[in-house]
Design a protein around this motif. Structure first.
Motif, PDB file in Angstrom:
ATOM      1  N   ALA A  78       1.224  -9.659   3.685  1.00 39.70           N
ATOM      2  CA  ALA A  78       1.108  -8.289   3.184  1.00 39.70           C
ATOM      3  C   ALA A  78       1.041  -8.261   1.669  1.00 39.70           C
ATOM      4  O   ALA A  78       0.413  -7.378   1.088  1.00 39.70           O
ATOM      5  CB  ALA A  78       2.281  -7.440   3.660  1.00 39.70           C
ATOM      6  N   ALA A  79       1.698  -9.221   1.007  1.00 49.67           N
ATOM      7  CA  ALA A  79       1.653  -9.309  -0.450  1.00 49.67           C
ATOM      8  C   ALA A  79       2.162 -10.674  -0.873  1.00 49.67           C
ATOM      9  O   ALA A  79       3.026 -11.256  -0.215  1.00 49.67           O
ATOM     10  CB  ALA A  79       2.494  -8.212  -1.101  1.00 49.67           C
TER      11      ALA A  79
ATOM     12  N   VAL B 159      12.231  -3.169  -3.514  1.00 50.70           N
ATOM     13  CA  VAL B 159      11.744  -2.686  -4.804  1.00 50.70           C
ATOM     14  C   VAL B 159      11.232  -1.255  -4.686  1.00 50.70           C
ATOM     15  O   VAL B 159      11.464  -0.409  -5.553  1.00 50.70           O
ATOM     16  CB  VAL B 159      10.640  -3.614  -5.343  1.00 50.70           C
ATOM     17  N   VAL B 160      10.535  -0.970  -3.595  1.00 49.23           N
ATOM     18  CA  VAL B 160      10.008   0.374  -3.392  1.00 49.23           C
ATOM     19  C   VAL B 160      11.090   1.328  -2.907  1.00 49.23           C
ATOM     20  O   VAL B 160      11.178   2.475  -3.339  1.00 49.23           O
ATOM     21  CB  VAL B 160       8.833   0.344  -2.394  1.00 49.23           C
TER      22      VAL B 160
ATOM     23  N   LEU C 229       3.056  -1.632  -4.060  1.00 49.11           N
ATOM     24  CA  LEU C 229       2.543  -0.848  -2.944  1.00 49.11           C
ATOM     25  C   LEU C 229       1.017  -0.871  -2.918  1.00 49.11           C
ATOM     26  O   LEU C 229       0.404  -0.975  -1.849  1.00 49.11           O
ATOM     27  CB  LEU C 229       3.049   0.592  -3.050  1.00 49.11           C
ATOM     28  N   ALA C 230       0.400  -0.802  -4.088  1.00 49.35           N
ATOM     29  CA  ALA C 230      -1.063  -0.873  -4.155  1.00 49.35           C
ATOM     30  C   ALA C 230      -1.569  -2.203  -3.621  1.00 49.35           C
ATOM     31  O   ALA C 230      -2.585  -2.266  -2.909  1.00 49.35           O
ATOM     32  CB  ALA C 230      -1.527  -0.668  -5.596  1.00 49.35           C
ATOM     33  N   GLN C 231      -0.854  -3.291  -3.931  1.00 49.23           N
ATOM     34  CA  GLN C 231      -1.241  -4.607  -3.431  1.00 49.23           C
ATOM     35  C   GLN C 231      -1.145  -4.667  -1.908  1.00 49.23           C
ATOM     36  O   GLN C 231      -2.038  -5.194  -1.234  1.00 49.23           O
ATOM     37  CB  GLN C 231      -0.363  -5.692  -4.051  1.00 49.23           C
TER      38      GLN C 231
ATOM     39  N   VAL D 227      -3.979  -4.442   3.449  1.00 50.43           N
ATOM     40  CA  VAL D 227      -4.255  -3.818   4.748  1.00 50.43           C
ATOM     41  C   VAL D 227      -5.749  -3.545   4.895  1.00 50.43           C
ATOM     42  O   VAL D 227      -6.373  -3.873   5.917  1.00 50.43           O
ATOM     43  CB  VAL D 227      -3.447  -2.515   4.896  1.00 50.43           C
ATOM     44  N   ALA D 228      -6.333  -2.950   3.868  1.00 51.44           N
ATOM     45  CA  ALA D 228      -7.768  -2.647   3.917  1.00 51.44           C
ATOM     46  C   ALA D 228      -8.595  -3.933   3.989  1.00 51.44           C
ATOM     47  O   ALA D 228      -9.580  -4.006   4.733  1.00 51.44           O
ATOM     48  CB  ALA D 228      -8.159  -1.824   2.688  1.00 51.44           C
TER      49      ALA D 228
END
Length: 254
Positions: free
Chosen positions: A68-69, A80-81, A130-132, A137-138
């Motif tokens: 996922a990252a 972190v989020v 979160l953007a990563q 996912v995309a």
């Protein structure tokens, strides 16, 4: 505390460093160590230092997993989020061992409450992380396996800064969520194209510019988002992407 080994911690002003230092613990990790497991309450925030690299993995019931990252010296893992102290939705696994600085999530929350600058830094980093994840996912849904493979190799190179990547077929297959035999065929194709060289326990990026051109857009999009949101954190001596010219989507120095 060796704050210089992590770019987020290095960006802190002296008062914030002094606020965190008494509560930091330095540990040395090895490949395969788990910083936390999905479902566990995350009570510690971990900062990979130097060449240490960790990956957030999503595991399925059938035993398969996917990345996922990937996080190295540019960031942190562990609530972190969410600000920590909540059950983890992924597992955090060390892919390249090395030093990690850790602090209890409650200690970090208190420090952020006392320091608007510290709070702002972590809000910005949480946005980038979160953007990563969302880009991953995309990417997994829309892009061919060859492009995804090159994207992951570039992401790892960003964090360790060398062309020779300590990656096994088994590890890369797990990151991409495919069978090892299938990945072997993919790597053979990429090697025939002159993009990578596959060795025992390592994959060498032969021409980064060509690899970037052959990979999907996801790597550059994530790098540009980091640049827009956290560009001032990654100064000249610690750029996340140290081998690209600044006008090609790399994270530029402040």
């Amino acid at each position: 505390m060796p704050f210089e080994g992590n770019l987020l911690l290095r960006a802190l002003q002296a008062p914030d460093r002094a606020r965190l230092a008494p509560h930091m613990e330095l540990v040395h990790t090895r490949r395969g160590d788990r910083l936390f497991t999905a479902g566990e309450a995350v009570s510690v925030i971990s900062f990979p230092c130097d060449l240490t690299v960790t990956t957030l993995l999503v595991a399925m019931r059938d035993g398969r997993s996917a990345e996922a990252a990937t996080i190295g010296r540019e960031g942190a893992v562990g609530g972190v989020v969410s600000n920590g102290c909540l059950p983890a939705s992924t597992s955090a696994v060390v892919q390249i061992g090395g030093p990690v600085l850790r602090i209890e999530a409650l200690r970090l929350q208190e420090a952020k409450r006392l320091s608007p600058a510290l709070a702002d830094l972590f809000v910005r980093y949480a946005d980038c992380l979160l953007a990563q994840v969302l880009q991953s996912v995309a990417c997994n849904a829309l892009h061919p396996i060859e492009e995804r493979c090159l994207r992951w190799l570039l992401t790892l190179q960003d964090r360790i800064g060398t062309e020779v990547l300590p990656v096994t077929h088994e590890l890369l297959a797990a990151m991409l969520g495919v069978q090892r035999t299938y990945l072997t065929r993919v790597l053979r194709t990429l090697q025939q194209r002159g993009l990578v060289e596959v060795g025992r326990g390592r994959i060498t990026i032969l021409d980064r510019a060509r690899v970037r051109a052959a990979a999907c857009d996801c790597h550059g999009m994530v790098a540009r988002h980091y640049e827009d949101v956290l560009g001032a954190v990654y100064g000249p001596s610690g750029r996340l992407v140290a081998v690209d010219p600044p006008d090609e989507g790399a994270i530029r120095p402040a």
